[in-house]
Design a protein around this motif. Structure first.
Motif, PDB file in Angstrom:
ATOM      1  N   VAL A  32      24.053  27.249 -32.585  1.00  0.00           N
ATOM      2  CA  VAL A  32      23.775  28.684 -32.605  1.00  0.00           C
ATOM      3  C   VAL A  32      24.815  29.317 -33.523  1.00  0.00           C
ATOM      4  N   PHE A  33      24.371  30.254 -34.359  1.00  0.00           N
ATOM      5  CA  PHE A  33      25.332  30.956 -35.207  1.00  0.00           C
ATOM      6  C   PHE A  33      24.906  32.403 -35.417  1.00  0.00           C
ATOM      7  N   CYS A  34      25.849  33.216 -35.844  1.00  0.00           N
ATOM      8  CA  CYS A  34      25.608  34.638 -36.103  1.00  0.00           C
ATOM      9  C   CYS A  34      25.881  34.940 -37.565  1.00  0.00           C
ATOM     10  N   THR A  35      25.183  35.949 -38.094  1.00  0.00           N
ATOM     11  CA  THR A  35      25.393  36.356 -39.472  1.00  0.00           C
ATOM     12  C   THR A  35      25.567  37.871 -39.566  1.00  0.00           C
ATOM     13  N   GLY A  36      26.357  38.285 -40.542  1.00  0.00           N
ATOM     14  CA  GLY A  36      26.576  39.705 -40.782  1.00  0.00           C
ATOM     15  C   GLY A  36      27.657  39.863 -41.824  1.00  0.00           C
ATOM     16  N   THR A  37      27.816  41.082 -42.337  1.00  0.00           N
ATOM     17  CA  THR A  37      28.848  41.317 -43.339  1.00  0.00           C
ATOM     18  C   THR A  37      30.225  41.024 -42.782  1.00  0.00           C
ATOM     19  N   ALA A  38      30.508  41.522 -41.598  1.00  0.00           N
ATOM     20  CA  ALA A  38      31.836  41.324 -41.020  1.00  0.00           C
ATOM     21  C   ALA A  38      32.029  39.895 -40.534  1.00  0.00           C
ATOM     22  N   SER A  50      25.913  42.554 -30.703  1.00  0.00           N
ATOM     23  CA  SER A  50      26.166  43.986 -30.881  1.00  0.00           C
ATOM     24  C   SER A  50      26.263  44.395 -32.342  1.00  0.00           C
ATOM     25  N   SER A  51      26.758  43.493 -33.210  1.00  0.00           N
ATOM     26  CA  SER A  51      26.931  43.881 -34.606  1.00  0.00           C
ATOM     27  C   SER A  51      26.497  42.791 -35.584  1.00  0.00           C
ATOM     28  N   CYS A  52      25.670  41.862 -35.158  1.00  0.00           N
ATOM     29  CA  CYS A  52      25.253  40.796 -36.066  1.00  0.00           C
ATOM     30  C   CYS A  52      23.966  40.132 -35.574  1.00  0.00           C
ATOM     31  N   ASN A  53      23.290  39.454 -36.498  1.00  0.00           N
ATOM     32  CA  ASN A  53      22.060  38.735 -36.189  1.00  0.00           C
ATOM     33  C   ASN A  53      22.370  37.362 -35.607  1.00  0.00           C
ATOM     34  N   ALA A  54      21.420  36.824 -34.840  1.00  0.00           N
ATOM     35  CA  ALA A  54      21.617  35.540 -34.170  1.00  0.00           C
ATOM     36  C   ALA A  54      20.571  34.521 -34.643  1.00  0.00           C
ATOM     37  N   PHE A  55      21.005  33.265 -34.788  1.00  0.00           N
ATOM     38  CA  PHE A  55      20.141  32.153 -35.190  1.00  0.00           C
ATOM     39  C   PHE A  55      20.337  30.994 -34.227  1.00  0.00           C
ATOM     40  N   MET A  56      19.322  30.153 -34.106  1.00  0.00           N
ATOM     41  CA  MET A  56      19.488  28.879 -33.413  1.00  0.00           C
ATOM     42  C   MET A  56      18.961  27.761 -34.302  1.00  0.00           C
ATOM     43  N   VAL A  57      19.556  26.577 -34.137  1.00  0.00           N
ATOM     44  CA  VAL A  57      19.177  25.402 -34.910  1.00  0.00           C
ATOM     45  C   VAL A  57      18.724  24.323 -33.934  1.00  0.00           C
ATOM     46  N   LYS A  58      17.534  23.767 -34.175  1.00  0.00           N
ATOM     47  CA  LYS A  58      17.016  22.667 -33.372  1.00  0.00           C
ATOM     48  C   LYS A  58      16.398  21.661 -34.330  1.00  0.00           C
ATOM     49  N   SER A  95      29.175  32.854 -38.573  1.00  0.00           N
ATOM     50  CA  SER A  95      30.113  32.458 -37.518  1.00  0.00           C
ATOM     51  C   SER A  95      29.433  31.552 -36.502  1.00  0.00           C
ATOM     52  N   GLU A  96      30.008  30.388 -36.283  1.00  0.00           N
ATOM     53  CA  GLU A  96      29.439  29.451 -35.319  1.00  0.00           C
ATOM     54  C   GLU A  96      29.672  29.934 -33.895  1.00  0.00           C
ATOM     55  N   VAL A  97      28.720  29.651 -33.036  1.00  0.00           N
ATOM     56  CA  VAL A  97      28.801  29.995 -31.617  1.00  0.00           C
ATOM     57  C   VAL A  97      29.086  28.718 -30.844  1.00  0.00           C
ATOM     58  N   GLY A  98      30.184  28.716 -30.123  1.00  0.00           N
ATOM     59  CA  GLY A  98      30.558  27.536 -29.354  1.00  0.00           C
ATOM     60  C   GLY A  98      29.868  27.450 -28.017  1.00  0.00           C
ATOM     61  N   SER A  99      29.596  28.622 -27.426  1.00  0.00           N
ATOM     62  CA  SER A  99      28.942  28.615 -26.114  1.00  0.00           C
ATOM     63  C   SER A  99      28.218  29.924 -25.862  1.00  0.00           C
ATOM     64  N   VAL A 100      27.223  29.843 -24.995  1.00  0.00           N
ATOM     65  CA  VAL A 100      26.491  31.014 -24.500  1.00  0.00           C
ATOM     66  C   VAL A 100      26.450  30.903 -22.983  1.00  0.00           C
ATOM     67  N   THR A 150      27.990  20.261 -39.604  1.00  0.00           N
ATOM     68  CA  THR A 150      26.961  21.049 -38.922  1.00  0.00           C
ATOM     69  C   THR A 150      26.148  21.825 -39.952  1.00  0.00           C
ATOM     70  N   VAL A 151      24.966  22.230 -39.548  1.00  0.00           N
ATOM     71  CA  VAL A 151      24.147  23.091 -40.399  1.00  0.00           C
ATOM     72  C   VAL A 151      24.878  24.403 -40.659  1.00  0.00           C
ATOM     73  N   THR A 152      25.498  24.935 -39.624  1.00  0.00           N
ATOM     74  CA  THR A 152      26.225  26.199 -39.751  1.00  0.00           C
ATOM     75  C   THR A 152      27.302  26.100 -40.811  1.00  0.00           C
ATOM     76  N   GLN A 153      28.083  25.037 -40.785  1.00  0.00           N
ATOM     77  CA  GLN A 153      29.169  24.872 -41.751  1.00  0.00           C
ATOM     78  C   GLN A 153      28.629  24.746 -43.167  1.00  0.00           C
ATOM     79  N   LYS A 154      27.526  24.037 -43.333  1.00  0.00           N
ATOM     80  CA  LYS A 154      26.916  23.886 -44.654  1.00  0.00           C
ATOM     81  C   LYS A 154      26.480  25.227 -45.212  1.00  0.00           C
ATOM     82  N   LEU A 155      25.834  26.029 -44.379  1.00  0.00           N
ATOM     83  CA  LEU A 155      25.376  27.348 -44.829  1.00  0.00           C
ATOM     84  C   LEU A 155      26.552  28.270 -45.105  1.00  0.00           C
TER      85      LEU A 155
END
Length: 367
Positions: A309-315, A252-260, A319-324, A339-344
């Protein structure tokens, strides 16, 4: 307002969250009949007078931006890529037929309002060192300034059609307004990874619409579905495309990424997805780290097979995604350290806060 205006030296900074906290000053500037902005000025924070016939009230002609100001450990304050917010506002203004401030006007206005509200940005480490010995004798002194690292000063620039209209038409005058609000580092106070619900009933945006700009009307249509999801214990909703209801778009308020493996994928900004500034920055950093970065359509099935999976945005920052959860199927992803998310997250946060050297010219200092 729900929260009374209190001075920053009375704040309980340990309890800082995402509440409404009015600061001292805001910035306002209006366009003339030729669409030129001038005579902008700081004014005390307060209510804004607006004509009932204004285009923003009647037809929703408005945009907003989101930014943060960070205080470095050396005491200075800095912004992260403000010119990109200015350019995105200009693109949105073109879409909604509004006059917009120049990039220079935008950045200068942001600098002024941040400087005027500088006491609300997290304080510096060395100040605590200097005053540390006083804490032994006067403990409350250290509670009167925002502790270093507790949060950031959120900046909300608004551009809206303030001029009066009766028929359906763009406003003859626009107002540029900026206010600030201190917020915590953790998105809405969360201390755990996001758990997202995929809802294929209601799309967030449609081709040809305004999903690719920060139109104020983009957000209220998803209030209902996000409220339902949060009522069920989910953090937010991950929306799918409007045509086939199978491709991942954004939250709703941020972009979504996936890592494979070594591949990081996010959906392309083709009119239904907001070109996030954090999104673009993360993509550039990921390439620098040697990851293969893709902007392409990817399905729910691909997402559910991802490593991370992680999300990005100003707010939300990064942010790492634990589950979908999709159609009652819950899939968990790798989170936490290594994790890649933590590194970024560590790298971009380091640049934003001045812990890491900015080698890309992304930071604008306010000293």
């Amino acid at each position: 307002m729900e929260n009374s205006h209190q001075p920053c030296n009375r704040m309980d900074w340990d309890k800082l969250g995402y509440d409404v906290i009015p600061t001292d000053y805001m910035y306002m500037m209006k366009s003339n009949k030729d669409g030129i902005f001038s005579n902008g000025a700081l004014v005390p924070f307060g209510n804004v007078q607006i004509e009932p016939h204004s285009c923003v009230l009647n037809y929703g002609q408005g945009l907003f931006e989101g930014m943060k100001a960070y205080r470095r450990a050396d005491g200075g304050v800095q912004l992260f890529r403000p010119e990109q917010n200015a350019l995105r506002m200009q693109r949105g203004a073109e879409r909604l037929l509004m006059a917009a401030p120049s990039v220079q006007q935008y950045i200068e206005a942001v600098k002024q309002v941040v400087a005027a509200n500088k006491s609300w940005v997290c304080t510096v480490k060395f100040l605590h060192h200097v005053l540390g010995f006083l804490f032994l004798f006067i403990p409350h002194l250290l509670l009167q300034v925002p502790p270093y690292g507790k949060g950031a000063l959120y900046i909300r620039p608004l551009l809206f059609g303030s001029g009066s209209v009766m028929g359906i038409a763009p406003a003859p005058q626009c107002t540029f307004l900026i206010y600030t609000n201190p917020i915590c580092n953790v998105y809405k106070g969360r201390t755990s990874p996001l758990n997202l619900l995929i809802d294929d009933r209601i799309p967030r945006a449609f081709p040809g619409g305004t999903g690719g700009v920060k139109n104020i009307g983009n957000y209220s249509p998803v209030f209902e579905v996000t409220k339902e999801a949060k009522g069920k214990g989910f953090s937010d909703v991950l929306f799918l495309d409007a045509m086939e209801r199978k491709y991942v778009e954004e939250v709703s308020s941020c972009n979504a990424f996936m890592v494979k493996g070594n591949v990081i994928t996010t959906s392309p900004t083709v009119g239904t997805i907001l070109p996030g500034i954090t999104r673009n920055s993360i993509m550039e950093l990921a390439r620098d780290f040697g990851f293969q970065v893709e902007e392409r359509k990817f399905s729910v099935d691909e997402l559910l097979e991802a490593d991370e999976v992680f999300c990005t945005g100003t707010a939300v920052g990064v942010s790492e995604v634990g589950s979908v959860t999709y159609k009652d199927q819950r899939v968990e992803f790798k989170t936490g350290k290594n994790t890649v998310t933590q590194k970024l997250y560590d790298f971009i946060t380091g640049i934003q806060t001045g812990v890491l050297e900015d080698q890309k010219g992304w930071v604008v200092k306010i000293d």
